[in-house]
Design a protein around this motif. Structure first.
Motif, PDB file in Angstrom:
ATOM      1  N   GLU A  92     -22.499 -14.162 -26.958  1.00 19.61           N
ATOM      2  CA  GLU A  92     -22.606 -14.568 -28.358  1.00 19.61           C
ATOM      3  C   GLU A  92     -24.021 -14.298 -28.874  1.00 19.61           C
ATOM      4  N   PHE A  93     -25.017 -14.614 -28.052  1.00 18.36           N
ATOM      5  CA  PHE A  93     -26.412 -14.318 -28.408  1.00 18.36           C
ATOM      6  C   PHE A  93     -26.588 -12.818 -28.637  1.00 18.36           C
ATOM      7  N   THR A  94     -26.015 -12.011 -27.740  1.00 23.52           N
ATOM      8  CA  THR A  94     -26.153 -10.556 -27.835  1.00 23.52           C
ATOM      9  C   THR A  94     -25.604 -10.034 -29.150  1.00 23.52           C
ATOM     10  N   VAL A  95     -24.409 -10.452 -29.503  1.00 25.04           N
ATOM     11  CA  VAL A  95     -23.792  -9.990 -30.750  1.00 25.04           C
ATOM     12  C   VAL A  95     -24.607 -10.427 -31.966  1.00 25.04           C
ATOM     13  N   LEU A  96     -25.168 -11.624 -31.915  1.00 24.63           N
ATOM     14  CA  LEU A  96     -25.941 -12.145 -33.043  1.00 24.63           C
ATOM     15  C   LEU A  96     -27.381 -11.636 -33.081  1.00 24.63           C
ATOM     16  N   GLY A  97     -27.791 -10.931 -32.026  1.00 26.89           N
ATOM     17  CA  GLY A  97     -29.162 -10.433 -31.969  1.00 26.89           C
ATOM     18  C   GLY A  97     -30.184 -11.520 -31.700  1.00 26.89           C
ATOM     19  N   ALA A  98     -29.760 -12.606 -31.093  1.00 27.05           N
ATOM     20  CA  ALA A  98     -30.655 -13.722 -30.758  1.00 27.05           C
ATOM     21  C   ALA A  98     -31.085 -13.585 -29.295  1.00 27.05           C
ATOM     22  N   PRO A  99     -32.345 -13.837 -28.995  1.00 27.42           N
ATOM     23  CA  PRO A  99     -32.843 -13.661 -27.626  1.00 27.42           C
ATOM     24  C   PRO A  99     -32.407 -14.796 -26.682  1.00 27.42           C
ATOM     25  N   TYR A 100     -31.436 -14.518 -25.865  1.00 27.55           N
ATOM     26  CA  TYR A 100     -30.874 -15.507 -24.943  1.00 27.55           C
ATOM     27  C   TYR A 100     -31.940 -16.120 -24.040  1.00 27.55           C
TER      28      TYR A 100
END
Length: 147
Positions: A127-135
């Motif tokens: 989900e982080f990857t798709v949203l471009g958020a740094p996991y």
């Protein structure tokens, strides 16, 4: 202090291991009836969880429907009187902190102080990857946003 109970809303997230068959065809009218009943019966709060999306790799375990917590709780604030409105939980690294503060601050004001803003750092790497958020930085980002 008296023990108080809240209600995790059905319908708004349909996790296959917990969801009941009737939830698949339910919507706004059923949510209104549930929220009003919980309000009338003295439940402490209604809660809605946060996932912007559920990756295909997790859909079998998590289900696909996940309503937006701010919108859902705002809708239910308008049809209830005293029950508190809990986000359980908003994933902070997914959104700019001012957007979260604005949405839930507005809801708190319009609901006359009934919001309980539950927040977390998230756990679902795809989900982080798709949203471009740094996991990998989710904890640090959450700490920074809380400050």
């Amino acid at each position: 202090m008296a023990l108080r109970f809240g209600l995790g809303l059905p319908i708004v997230q349909q996790v296959p291991m917990r969801a009941q068959a009737w939830e698949a065809g339910a919507g706004a009218p059923e949510l209104v009836r549930i929220a009003r009943a919980a309000d009338r019966l003295g439940f402490a709060h209604l809660s809605a969880s946060d996932h912007v999306l559920v990756p295909c790799s997790r859909a079998d375990a998590m289900g696909a429907p996940w309503y937006d917590p701010a919108v859902t709780l705002a809708f239910l604030a308008g049809v209830t009187q005293r029950i508190r409105l809990l986000s359980h939980v908003v994933v902070l690294p997914y959104r700019h902190p001012l957007l979260v503060a604005k949405a839930f601050g507005t809801l708190d004001h319009l609901s006359q102080g009934r919001v309980i803003l539950g927040v977390g750092s998230g756990h679902l790497k795809p989900e982080f990857t798709v949203l471009g958020a740094p996991y990998e930085r989710r904890g640090k980002i959450s700490d920074e946003y809380l400050q």
